[in-house]
Design an enzyme around this catalytic site. Structure first.
Site, short mmCIF file in Angstrom:
data_model
loop_
_atom_site.label_atom_id
_atom_site.label_comp_id
_atom_site.label_asym_id
_atom_site.label_seq_id
_atom_site.Cartn_x
_atom_site.Cartn_y
_atom_site.Cartn_z
N CYS A 9 15.11 34.55 -28.57
CA CYS A 9 14.01 35.41 -29.01
C CYS A 9 14.26 36.87 -28.66
CB CYS A 9 12.67 34.93 -28.46
SG CYS A 9 12.59 34.97 -26.68
N ASP A 61 16.99 40.98 -21.93
CA ASP A 61 17.15 41.01 -20.48
C ASP A 61 18.48 40.39 -20.05
OD1 ASP A 61 15.04 42.40 -19.27
OD2 ASP A 61 13.66 40.79 -19.84
N GLU A 116 17.12 34.44 -19.12
CA GLU A 116 17.35 35.88 -19.24
C GLU A 116 17.99 36.50 -18.01
OE1 GLU A 116 13.75 37.72 -20.71
OE2 GLU A 116 12.48 36.64 -19.33
C1 PEP Z 1 14.14 39.44 -23.89
O1 PEP Z 1 14.30 39.83 -22.73
O2 PEP Z 1 15.08 39.28 -24.71
C2 PEP Z 1 12.78 39.14 -24.40
C3 PEP Z 1 12.59 38.57 -25.57
O3 PEP Z 1 11.74 39.51 -23.63
P1 PEP Z 1 11.19 41.02 -23.47
O4 PEP Z 1 11.94 41.88 -24.48
O5 PEP Z 1 9.74 40.95 -23.70
O6 PEP Z 1 11.58 41.33 -22.06
MG MG Z 2 12.70 39.63 -21.28
#
Ligand code: PEP
Ligand code: MG
Length: 587
Positions: A511, A464, A440
Site C-alpha cells: 500500500c 516507510d 515497513e
Molecule cells: C507507507 O509507509 O508506505 C504507508 C503506506 O504508510 P504512510 O505513508 O501512511 O506512512
Molecule cells: Mg508508513
C-alpha cells in the site's frame, strides 16, 4: 494570442488538482483585510471586546447559513471542512488570547486578533507534517472572516460569477471552492495554498483543475485575460502565444482522451493476458474520496489512514464517532472491503489531543503501534469501533510499524478481550475479522516468516520501508535521489516478504506509493503480490499496463531484476521493458 502589450508569461506553482483548463480569467477579490494596530484608552476596552465578540458571532452565523445553503444545493458530502472552521470560531483560546491582548496591551480589536492569529500560525508553521502545517491556512481563513465582520467588508460572492472562467484569487477558502459552479468555473489558480490545503483537497474531490502556491500570480492577471493551466504539473500560462495555445489544447485533448479511454477499463477485471488476477484497491484518508474509488474502479479500500479522524482538532474522536466514520465508509464502498489501519501517529504526525512529547528522533520514536499499545484508552475505542462496524460489511484491520512479534501478539490479545466484551453484551461483530501487519521496517522483513503465522495478511508500506531500510528520511528533499523503490535491498525485502506470506498461505499486499507507479507494476506482479493499493486516480493506468502483461513474462523479468546491482540499472531495464512492450501506453 499574445500582443506586444500583453506578452506571454509562465508561472509555476503547486500541482493541486489534475486537468487542463483554457479560458478567460476572473479575478476574485480575496485580498486580506488591511489591519492597522492602534492604542486604545482604558475606557474603550470594553467596547472593543464587545466589537470583537460580536464579529465572531456574526462570522459564525454567516458560516452556519452558508453551510445550510450548500447542504441544500449540493448535499452534506464536503461540509466537514466548514465544521472545522465553526470549531475554530468557538475556540476559547482564540477568544481569550484576543481579549487578553485588548485588556492588557491596550490594542484595538483588529490588532489584538491579528496578533493572536500570528501566534496560532507560528504554532502550525513549526509542524513538520505537510497536511497539518497546511491547517494553519484554516486559521487565516477564519481570522479573515472575523476581520471582515469587524471592518464591515463584504466579499464578492463567488456564486455570482458569470460565464466560463478560470478563477484567479489570492486564496480560496473551502467555502469558496464548495460554492463554485462547475459548469461555469473550469479551474482556479491562487497565490497561496499547498497540495494538502483544503481548497486543493476539495478541487481534487470535485474534479476541478487547479494550481496553487503561485505566490504573486494575482498581481499580474486582470479580468478577461487569456489563461491556461495544467493542474497535473502546476503550470499556468498568461496571454499564451499561438504555439503555446496549440500545445495546451493538444495536451487537453490528450488528457481528456486518456481519461475517456481509462474510464472504459473501470469495470474490466484487473487480470493479466494469461488470466492471473490481482486486486487493485484505493488508499484514502477522507470519506469524500469514496466517489473517486468508484470512478476509478477500485475493488475496495486497501488502506484507510485513520489518523485523519484524529488530527486538526483539540479532542480525540470517541468510539461512536469512529464507528460512524467506518460505517459510512463501508456503506459508500459496498460490496467491497475496507482495510482499516489503526492510528499511525507520533513522529511528524501530530495529534493535539494526545499531548505527545517532543522527541529527538521522531521517526524512530513513540509512534504508530508503539503509541497505541502504550495508550489503551485511545487504542481500545478504535478497535471496538472497527469491530462493531465489521458487523455491517467486510472489514480488515491492520497495524502500522510492527517491528517485533510481541507487538502483534499484544494487539491481538487486546482484540480478543474486546471480542469477549462485545459478545458478552450481545453486540454484533465479525468473529473472523481478518488481521494484518504493515511491513515497513527491516526487522519485520527479517521475521516475516514468524509474523506470517500470526495474521491473515501483510501490507507492505514501501514509503516507510524504503526510509528505514536505506536510512533516508522520506521527507528530506536533498536525499530524494537516494530514495529508490527499486534499490536491490528493497526488491530483496519485497521478495522475502511475499515468499514468507505465501509459504504461510496468507496474502501479500502493498500500500506504499510504489504500488501506484505503472513502471513498477511488472516487478510487483512478477514477485507475486496479491493486492496493490494506491491513490484511486492511479488505478486505471496501473490496470491498463496489467491487462497487457503476462504473469510469465513478469516472472522472467523479476529474475533479471533480482540479479541487478543498482537501482539505476533496474530502472533502465524497466523503462526499456515498458517502452518495448507498451509503447502505446496511456500515460
Ligand atoms: C507507507 O509507509 O508506505 C504507508 C503506506 O504508510 P504512510 O505513508 O501512511 O506512512
Ligand atoms: Mg508508513
Amino acid at each position: 494570442m499574445a500582443s506586444a502589450k500583453n506578452s506571454i508569461r509562465q508561472f509555476n506553482g503547486v500541482a493541486a488538482s489534475p486537468g487542463i483548463a483554457i479560458g478567460l480569467a476572473k479575478v476574485a477579490d480575496r485580498t486580506k483585510v488591511p489591519v492597522t494596530e492602534s492604542i486604545i484608552t482604558a475606557d474603550q476596552v470594553q467596547a472593543e471586546i464587545t466589537r470583537f465578540l460580536n464579529a465572531v458571532a456574526a462570522a459564525k452565523d454567516e458560516l452556519q447559513s452558508l453551510k445550510i445553503q450548500i447542504e441544500a444545493e449540493q448535499g452534506a458530502e464536503h461540509l466537514y471542512i466548514l465544521d472545522t472552521h465553526l470549531l475554530l470560531l468557538d475556540d476559547s483560546m482564540l477568544k481569550e488570547e484576543t481579549i487578553h491582548c485588548i485588556e492588557h496591551q491596550n490594542l484595538n480589536a483588529e490588532g489584538s486578533l491579528k496578533r493572536t492569529l500570528r501566534k496560532f500560525k507560528e504554532l502550525f508553521d513549526s509542524i513538520e507534517d505537510d497536511y497539518l502545517r497546511e491547517r494553519g491556512s484554516d486559521v487565516d481563513i477564519v481570522g479573515e472572516r472575523i476581520l471582515r465582520k469587524m471592518v464591515g467588508i463584504v466579499q464578492e460572492d463567488i456564486k455570482e460569477i458569470d460565464g466560463k472562467v478560470i478563477i484567479v484569487a489570492h486564496d480560496l477558502s473551502p467555502a469558496d471552492v464548495l460554492q463554485l459552479d462547475k459548469n461555469r468555473v473550469i479551474g482556479f489558480v491562487t497565490d497561496l495554498g499547498g497540495k494538502t490545503s483544503h481548497a486543493a483537497i476539495l478541487a481534487r474531490a470535485l474534479g476541478v483543475p487547479a494550481v496553487v502556491g503561485l505566490e504573486t500570480v494575482t498581481s499580474h492577471i486582470a479580468d478577461g485575460d487569456h489563461l491556461m493551466l495544467d493542474g497535473s504539473v502546476g503550470s499556468v500560462v498568461h496571454n499564451p502565444d499561438n504555439e503555446t495555445f496549440r500545445d495546451y489544447l493538444a495536451r487537453k485533448q490528450y488528457y481528456e482522451y486518456c481519461d475517456r479511454e481509462l474510464a472504459k477499463l473501470r469495470d474490466l477485471p484487473a487480470e493479466t493476458t494469461d488470466g492471473h488476477r490481482i486486486k487493485l484497491k484505493g488508499n484514502i484518508e477522507f470519506i469524500e474520496e469514496a466517489d473517486s474509488l468508484t470512478r476509478h474502479g477500485a475493488e475496495g479500500v486497501g488502506l484507510f489512514r485513520t489518523e485523519m479522524l484524529f488530527m486538526n482538532r483539540a479532542t480525540l474522536p470517541d468510539e461512536e464517532e469512529q464507528f460512524q466514520a467506518y460505517f459510512e465508509m463501508l456503506q459508500a464502498i459496498k460490496p467491497h472491503p475496507l482495510s482499516i489501519r489503526t492510528l499511525d501517529v507520533g513522529g511528524d504526525k501530530f495529534v493535539p489531543g494526545l499531548n505527545l512529547a517532543d522527541e529527538l528522533n521522531p521517526a524512530l520514536g513513540l509512534r504508530a503501534i508503539r503509541l497505541s499499545l502504550r495508550n489503551p484508552e485511545t487504542f481500545r475505542p478504535q478497535l471496538r469501533a472497527a469491530l462493531r462496524a465489521s458487523a455491517h460489511g467486510k472489514i480488515r484491520l491492520f497495524f502500522p510499524m510492527i517491528s517485533t512479534i510481541g507487538e502483534i501478539r499484544a494487539a491481538k490479545k487486546i482484540i480478543a478481550e474486546i471480542k469477549d466484551e462485545l459478545a458478552s453484551k450481545n453486540i454484533n461483530f465479525d468473529h473472523n475479522i481478518e488481521l494484518g501487519v504493515m511491513i515497513e521496517v527491516p526487522s519485520a522483513v527479517l521475521i516475516a516468516d514468524q509474523l506470517a503465522g500470526e495474521v491473515d495478511f501483510f501490507s507492505i508500506g514501501t514509503n516507510d520501508l524504503i526510509q528505514y531500510t536505506l536510512a533516508i528520511d522520506r521527507t528530506n528533499e536533498h536525499l530524494s535521489h537516494l530514495y529508490q523503490p527499486v534499490d536491490p535491498a528493497i526488491l530483496k525485502s519485497l521478495e522475502m516478504v511475499v515468499t514468507a506470506a505465501h509459504r504461510a498461505g496468507i496474502e501479500a499486499c502493498i500500500c506504499g506509493e510504489m504500488a501506484g507507479d505503472p513502471l513498477y507494476l511488472p516487478i510487483l506482479l512478477g514477485l507475486g503480490f496479491d493486492e496493490l493499493s494506491m491513490s484511486p486516480p492511479s488505478i486505471p493506468r496501473v490496470k491498463s499496463i496489467l491487462r497487457r502483461c503476462s504473469l510469465s513474462a513478469a516472472e522472467s523479468l523479476v529474475q533479471k531484476v533480482l540479479s541487478a546491482e543498482s537501482a539505476a540499472e533496474i530502472e533502465a531495464l524497466l523503462k526499456g521493458e515498458i517502452a518495448a512492450s507498451f509503447s502505446d501506453s496511456i500515460d
